[in-house]
Design a protein around this motif. Structure first.
Motif, PDB file in Angstrom:
ATOM      1  N   LYS A  57      29.142  80.400  38.372  1.00 24.48           N
ATOM      2  CA  LYS A  57      28.765  79.432  37.215  1.00 24.48           C
ATOM      3  C   LYS A  57      27.731  80.154  36.416  1.00 24.48           C
ATOM      4  O   LYS A  57      27.583  79.980  35.206  1.00 24.48           O
ATOM      5  CB  LYS A  57      28.310  78.145  37.726  1.00 24.48           C
ATOM      6  N   ALA A  58      26.742  80.562  36.858  1.00 26.87           N
ATOM      7  CA  ALA A  58      25.458  81.115  36.354  1.00 26.87           C
ATOM      8  C   ALA A  58      26.082  82.241  35.206  1.00 26.87           C
ATOM      9  O   ALA A  58      25.261  82.186  34.167  1.00 26.87           O
ATOM     10  CB  ALA A  58      24.508  81.857  37.246  1.00 26.87           C
ATOM     11  N   LEU A 110      21.451  79.332  43.573  1.00 22.65           N
ATOM     12  CA  LEU A 110      20.544  80.799  43.231  1.00 22.65           C
ATOM     13  C   LEU A 110      19.227  80.711  43.968  1.00 22.65           C
ATOM     14  O   LEU A 110      18.716  81.605  43.988  1.00 22.65           O
ATOM     15  CB  LEU A 110      20.616  80.974  41.712  1.00 22.65           C
ATOM     16  N   VAL A 119      23.656  75.280  39.725  1.00 23.08           N
ATOM     17  CA  VAL A 119      23.549  76.621  39.680  1.00 23.08           C
ATOM     18  C   VAL A 119      22.186  77.006  40.250  1.00 23.08           C
ATOM     19  O   VAL A 119      22.051  78.010  41.044  1.00 23.08           O
ATOM     20  CB  VAL A 119      23.719  77.065  38.076  1.00 23.08           C
ATOM     21  N   LEU A 120      21.205  76.331  39.913  1.00 28.78           N
ATOM     22  CA  LEU A 120      19.559  76.552  40.339  1.00 28.78           C
ATOM     23  C   LEU A 120      19.653  76.892  41.723  1.00 28.78           C
ATOM     24  O   LEU A 120      18.897  77.347  42.311  1.00 28.78           O
ATOM     25  CB  LEU A 120      18.834  75.726  39.413  1.00 28.78           C
TER      26      LEU A 120
END
Lengths: 255, 449
Positions: free
Chosen positions: B345-346, B445, B441-442
């Motif tokens: 996604k990132a 990650l 996403v964050l």
């Protein structure tokens, strides 16, 4: 290329009914020109990662407007952001963020796969870029079989495979030794010079910031300094005793 | 993202945890097999009961009385062309008829007179297909072979009470002499034709009914007609003292042999009880008056329909239970791959692509389960049909009727089961797939915000 106008951001934390608002960025005005290398520096908690996340579309600003390449991206939906990222951005992360179950080749290929490019063209583009970056021989290796420097090069190759106009890098040398760091920085300069790619780099590494055309310093969520790198360094030197932390020299502290 | 690449991703993902994949596919296959086998018992019983018990000529036969006078004003009789027309209707197994022979022919066997009541010309081949049942012997295969009615050796007294039963099968394979009457120069003469008794018809199911007929084939009718010079071997009613000329005149009034015969007691036999309704409608459209008791068998089929729906419902529950496994597997897969999804996604993977990949994975699990389940259920069905009669015979000392099937899997049951398995798999994979698209996403990650 990138324009931020009065951008503010705040996080809401805590349980429902007991929420607390934590402001992170205040009224940021920033312009990054095409072909520029911009370093964003600042202490831990100064809001530089949040700034990059806003540019990446991972989070939305609480106020203000962000324009990328003239397009207002503030109100893009999640799907539109995904397409926008694929078309305009390359990403380099501190911890590489390679997919462990894919080989180096497959990791580099991933953006092309997402874009729907197939066949000979895909293979040719991946092979050419991997050769340019010097990782062609590691194509069949999994990330766990590669050194930090090699992994970062795979990550750089992945960010460049779609030839994006902008590359966003978050502490790109954070996991590298000095030699690999040097190689990476040379590569960034070269790509910027030859292909005109715009780089926005978050760092607290003096070496990294030194290749930037311009450095932006954030403090407590505010943009306190925008200048070329040497001015920022001098500014930091002045404030070193005040801040109590020489983050550039020590280099070891992470965001 | 192209479909081929999506498949590649799914394959890569599946390889990561083969044991879990195997168990999930196994659960789906078991659910699917359970559904098919359970429902196949319903189908098997219906087929066996409808076909073997009520599915005989009584049900599959459609009686044709005549043509509809409103459509065929001039002649409502049934002729050769009509028989051919009836034979051409789809799903018709046979068209049978009875043709009266115009004289009794006073047959004898070993000099003993045969005291039947009528002679029918029938189409033996069509009768065989229609299920003409015999109590002894076989259906005629050659020319000059005949069938005798079961009660042919019985006689009724003046009050209509039949005499004691005498076994007609004693006459099997004996030569029967048919004395065909014909007029030559105004004189009634007899010409014998020899035939062989090939079989004896089955005992009539209604006890007051007696089958005293003599059944002959079309070849014998031809011989009779060639002797008499009239259609169906008919002889004119001749008053006493008629001159040869008068008799000749009467003979001329009768239809000539070999002409267009008209048929009576025409019956269309459907290939399957289920086809009767459709054939009846076609017949009505074509303008034939007809009737079939299958019209009154709707309730039986309705009962089986309800039974099959019930069994499929119970089987579906098994598939739904299996779907919990798929849900679990997919949820685990999403959790395990959260970081990979976050990375994708990132760098710009559209949420719909992520959703498609996970839906494809659950669909593949469903398809694999359905295929394996189907193969297994065919195996089980075969084994049950082969083994159960033997077991019943061994332990219960009861013989299962020939052709009785406990389990039948029609192709549409397989298709239905596969569709249910696939649908349930997709449904149970939908929520995990949706969760995958919502992965932050964050967080994935593990970056500072």
């Amino acid at each position: 290329m990138i324009e931020l106008a009065n951008v503010s951001h705040q996080f809401i934390i805590g349980k429902k009914g007991k929420e607390r608002v934590v402001p992170v960025l205040h009224d940021i005005d920033l312009k990054v020109a095409k072909g520029e290398i911009v370093a964003i520096v600042g202490r831990s908690g100064s809001g530089k990662s949040t700034l990059l996340n806003l540019m990446s579309g991972y989070i939305r600003p609480s106020a203000g407007e962000i324009k990328i390449g003239g397009r207002d991206v503030t109100k893009l939906s999640e799907g539109e952001w995904a397409d926008f990222r694929l078309a305009n951005y390359g990403f380099i992360f501190q911890s590489f963020q390679l997919i462990g179950s894919m080989t180096a080749y497959e990791n580099v290929e991933l953006p092309l796969v997402l874009k729907g490019i197939t066949g000979a063209e895909r293979k040719q583009r991946v092979m050419r870029l991997m050769e340019q970056i010097g990782i062609a021989e590691y194509g069949g290796h999994y990330p766990s079989e590669l050194s930090g420097g090699q992994q970062q090069r795979v990550s750089v190759a992945r960010s460049l495979i779609l030839e994006p106009p902008i590359v966003l890098a978050d502490e790109p040398s954070g996991s590298l030794d000095s030699e690999n760091e040097k190689t990476l920085l040379t590569m960034i300069q070269q790509l910027n010079h030859e292909m005109g790619i715009t780089f926005v780099i978050i760092t607290h590494d003096e070496q990294v910031a030194s290749i930037a055309h311009r450095a932006i310093r954030l403090q407590d969520g505010k943009l306190v300094h925008q200048s070329d790198y040497r001015q920022v360094a001098a500014h930091d030197e002045q404030h070193r005793s005040v801040a109590g932390v020489d983050y550039i020299r020590q280099g070891g502290e992470r965001e | 993202m192209k479909l081929g690449d999506q498949f590649r991703f799914v394959r890569q993902n599946m390889k990561k945890n083969k044991t879990r994949l195997f168990m999930t596919v196994l659960a789906t296959a078991m659910g699917c097999a359970f559904l098919i086998v359970l429902a196949s018992v319903g189908f098997g019983l219906q087929q066996s009961i409808v076909d073997n018990i009520v599915g005989d000529r009584l049900v599959t036969g459609i009686d044709i009385y005549s043509k509809d006078p409103s459509k065929f004003k001039e002649d409502t009789n049934l002729y050769d062309a009509d028989i051919k027309d009836l034979q051409a209707i789809p799903n018709v197994k046979a068209v049978t008829y009875r043709n009266f022979i115009g004289q009794w022919m006073e047959p004898t066997i070993d000099g003993e007179p045969v005291t039947g009541d009528r002679t029918f010309q029938v189409d033996f081949q069509a009768e065989e297909r229609a299920g003409f049942s015999l109590s002894a012997g076989r259906m005629p295969q050659k020319n000059n072979e005949v069938i005798l009615g079961y009660n042919i050796r019985q006689q009724r007294d003046d009050q209509g009470v039949p005499s004691e039963y005498k076994d007609a099968s004693e006459w099997l394979n004996k030569t029967i002499v048919l004395n065909v009457g014909y007029y030559e120069n105004g004189v009634l003469k007899k010409k014998p034709i020899e035939a062989v008794v090939a079989g004896i018809s089955a005992k009539p199911t209604k006890e007051w009914k007696m089958d005293q007929a003599l059944y002959v084939g079309v070849d014998l009718l031809g011989q009779v007609e060639s002797i008499t010079g009239t259609q169906r071997g008919e002889l004119p009613y001749v008053e006493e003292g008629s001159t040869p000329e008068q008799i000749e005149e009467l003979l001329k009034q009768l239809p000539a042999p070999g002409g267009d015969r008209n048929y009576i007691e025409v019956q269309v036999i459907a290939g399957h009880a289920n086809d009767v309704k459709g054939i009846s409608e076609v017949l009505r459209e074509k303008g034939y008056f007809n009737h079939s008791i299958a019209d009154e068998l709707k309730q039986v089929n309705l009962m089986f329909l309800i039974m099959k729906i019930g069994l499929i419902f119970v089987g579906t529950i098994a598939v739904i239970i299996a779907s919990i496994g798929i849900f679990n597997t997919m949820t685990m897969a999403v959790t395990e791959r959260a970081q990979d999804i976050g990375i994708m996604k990132a760098i710009g993977a559209h949420p719909s692509v992520i959703r498609k990949i996970f839906l494809l994975e659950s669909a593949l699990i469903g398809i694999m389960g359905a295929v394996i389940g189907t193969i297994v259920s065919y195996g089980i069905s075969f084994a049950v049909n082969a083994g159960l009669p033997v077991l019943i015979q061994t332990f219960m000392e009861e013989k299962v009727p020939d052709g009785f099937l406990f389990s039948v899997i029609p192709p549409y049951l397989t298709a239905l089961a596969c569709a249910i398995a696939l649908g349930v798999a997709m449904l149970s994979g939908y929520r995990p797939a949706l969760r995958a698209t919502r992965i932050d996403v964050l967080r994935a990650l593990r970056r500072d915000v």
